[in-house]
Design an enzyme around this catalytic site. Structure first.
Site, PDB file in Angstrom:
ATOM      1  N   SER A  27       0.825  -1.207   0.000  1.00 57.00           N
ATOM      2  CA  SER A  27       0.000   0.000   0.000  1.00 57.00           C
ATOM      3  C   SER A  27       0.860   1.257   0.000  1.00 57.00           C
ATOM      4  O   SER A  27       1.645   1.470  -0.912  1.00 57.00           O
ATOM      5  CB  SER A  27      -0.963  -0.047   1.191  1.00 57.00           C
ATOM      6  OG  SER A  27      -2.027   0.844   1.001  1.00 57.00           O
ATOM      7  N   ASP A  86      -2.062   6.092  -4.196  1.00 60.00           N
ATOM      8  CA  ASP A  86      -0.934   5.359  -3.629  1.00 60.00           C
ATOM      9  C   ASP A  86      -0.627   4.151  -4.524  1.00 60.00           C
ATOM     10  O   ASP A  86      -1.310   3.935  -5.532  1.00 60.00           O
ATOM     11  CB  ASP A  86      -1.225   4.971  -2.173  1.00 60.00           C
ATOM     12  CG  ASP A  86      -2.364   3.983  -2.019  1.00 60.00           C
ATOM     13  OD1 ASP A  86      -3.195   3.887  -2.943  1.00 60.00           O
ATOM     14  OD2 ASP A  86      -2.446   3.313  -0.977  1.00 60.00           O
ATOM     15  N   ASP A 145      -5.847   2.364  -3.634  1.00 57.93           N
ATOM     16  CA  ASP A 145      -7.029   2.368  -2.757  1.00 57.93           C
ATOM     17  C   ASP A 145      -7.114   3.643  -1.924  1.00 57.93           C
ATOM     18  O   ASP A 145      -8.045   3.807  -1.140  1.00 57.93           O
ATOM     19  CB  ASP A 145      -7.094   1.109  -1.877  1.00 57.93           C
ATOM     20  CG  ASP A 145      -5.948   1.001  -0.882  1.00 57.93           C
ATOM     21  OD1 ASP A 145      -5.040   1.864  -0.886  1.00 57.93           O
ATOM     22  OD2 ASP A 145      -5.939   0.036  -0.086  1.00 57.93           O
TER      23      ASP A 145
END
Length: 462
Positions: free
Chosen positions: A106, A250, A254
């Site tokens: 992430s 990112d 998300d």
């Protein structure tokens, strides 16, 4: 760096010692545990798992390890290759698969990677299921199949396009209206998979795209967390290009942040606020965000006569509360939009399409739109953890110190004052204590944060 095992997945830095970092051995071990968990909970003869990854440098290595481990367990794999977290979440139910794995850390820097684990609905596993997988991994209770029962790999690289089609088909997305506005938008995708899918979506909505860091090579040109201090380049380019706004995602797409037409941050907290304002204006209902998110969503929900609830931090917690309260939109203040009309997962594509449609319905610039919302300012800080720091003792001490204020201990400690709040919690994804504050001005938010940090350091003796 300790390998972090939580409801957010198995996450760690590449290299180092087994059990301390995300080494090849750890990748195989936790993929084995996940596959074994699926097999233990199914009577089906052959299971299928969807796998996709972001563009980080270690992605191909981890991808091959995880994929072949599942094959060794007799599980079929649908390989999406380069993808996004929400795309894999959309693919799992469309493929009628039994689960999914996204290989991404992430917003973490390039040395990190992770296995994010999904159930058959394409949603993150809950805490109980996550705990079972950790138990299986710890016991190494794996049983691999013989050569005639190995799983098979099917490659499908069309899912980002399918995901875009699903978004454009949503009733509240109006690509034809957006096309009439001839918007110009700058995109910073931090050289990951957002650099493929976000420009593609925008172009299908008739938007002129200026690409910045959209080459999916995994060499992040700045810290990939979409915070103001990392986004100087796009803020400058939006003004230079006379663009209508900027979009930042990112590495796994998300989290979504906007840059206003004047080159200022729209504020990642206000991504959800603006999109919820649009959705609620068309389909009134309830909303949910986590405890670290802005009060502005509560204000907007009240304006539309809905009910707002706050969950513990973590996407799975937000989703659980959204289902319990029949929320029609929700998410996290870090720019994570969850729109159940498509799926229960943070999705920047849904966020972009809804925001563009909303903007096209307004006779306002993005800066004017931002100015129309309740004004709150946040300060997001952290303290690095060492083995000597007792987080639980710190939280107990802070709870006692502020016992006369409104206290919530569902997730760490949140202290609500009359016009401001502070939320202290141990991160699920990094070895840190997060200290988030919000107040009517930036100066007040920063002052409160610095005061609390000093108090924590005094308690911890650091």
């Amino acid at each position: 760096m300790t390998l972090i095992k939580s409801i957010s997945g198995i996450r760690g830095t590449i290299g180092g010692k087994v059990g301390d970092n995300l080494t090849p051995v750890d990748a195989v071990k936790f993929a084995s545990a996940y596959g074994t968990f699926l097999k233990n909970n199914s009577s089906k003869e052959k299971l299928t798992v969807v796998i996709g990854r972001d563009a980080r440098i270690s992605g191909s290595m981890i991808h091959n390890l995880v994929q072949n481990t599942l094959i060794g367990l007799g599980i079929n794999v649908i390989d999406l290759g380069l993808s996004t977290t929400p795309t894999v979440e959309v693919a799992v139910p469309l493929e009628k698969a039994d689960g999914g794995i996204i290989l991404t850390a992430s917003h973490n820097p390039k040395q990190w990677n992770a296995l994010k684990l999904l159930n058959e609905k394409g949603e993150f596993l809950n805490g109980a299921d996550g705990a079972k997988i950790l138990e299986i991994a710890e016991a190494e209770a794996f049983d691999f199949v013989d050569v005639d029962s190995l799983g098979e790999i099917t490659t499908n690289d069309s899912y980002m396009d399918i995901h875009i089609d699903e978004v454009l088909d949503l009733p509240l997305v109006d690509a034809d209206l957006v096309k009439t506005k001839k918007y110009k938008v700058v995109v910073d995708a931090v050289n990951s998979t957002g650099g493929i899918v976000i420009p593609n979506l925008l172009e299908q909505m008739g938007v002129e795209v200026v690409k910045l860091y959209c080459e999916p090579n995994g060499h992040f040109p700045h810290n990939p967390e979409p915070l103001k201090e990392h986004l100087g380049d796009i803020c400058k380019l939006v003004v230079e290009e006379k663009a209508d706004f900027g979009i930042v995602v990112d590495p796994d797409v998300d989290r979504l942040a906007f840059i206003s037409n004047d080159g200022e941050m729209f504020g990642e907290e206000y991504t959800l606020v603006a999109i919820a304002d649009y959705v609620l204006s068309k389909t009134p209902g309830n909303t949910v965000s986590n405890m670290s998110s802005s009060r502005a969503l509560r204000d907007i929900t009240n304006k539309h006569n809905g009910s707002y609830q706050a969950s513990a931090v973590g996407e799975v917690n937000v989703v659980e509360l959204m289902k319990a309260t029949n929320a029609i939109i929700g998410g996290e203040g870090n720019g994570g939009i969850i729109y159940p009309e498509l799926h229960y997962g943070r999705d920047s594509l849904v966020g972009v399409a809804l925001f563009l449609t909303y903007l096209a319905n307004q006779e306002k610039t993005v800066a004017e739109l931002r100015a129309s919302y309740p004004q709150y300012y946040m300060s997001k800080n952290k303290i690095e953890l060492t083995p000597q720091i007792d987080v639980d003792a710190i939280l107990v001490a802070m709870t006692e110190k502020y016992k006369n204020e409104e206290i919530n201990t569902i997730d760490g400690v949140k202290i609500d004052f009359a016009t401001e709040w502070v939320h202290l919690r141990k991160s699920n994804t990094e070895p840190i204590i997060r200290i988030y504050t919000e107040a009517p001005t930036q100066a007040e938010a920063d002052t409160l944060a610095f005061r609390i940090i000093d108090e924590i350091k005094a308690v911890a003796g650091i």
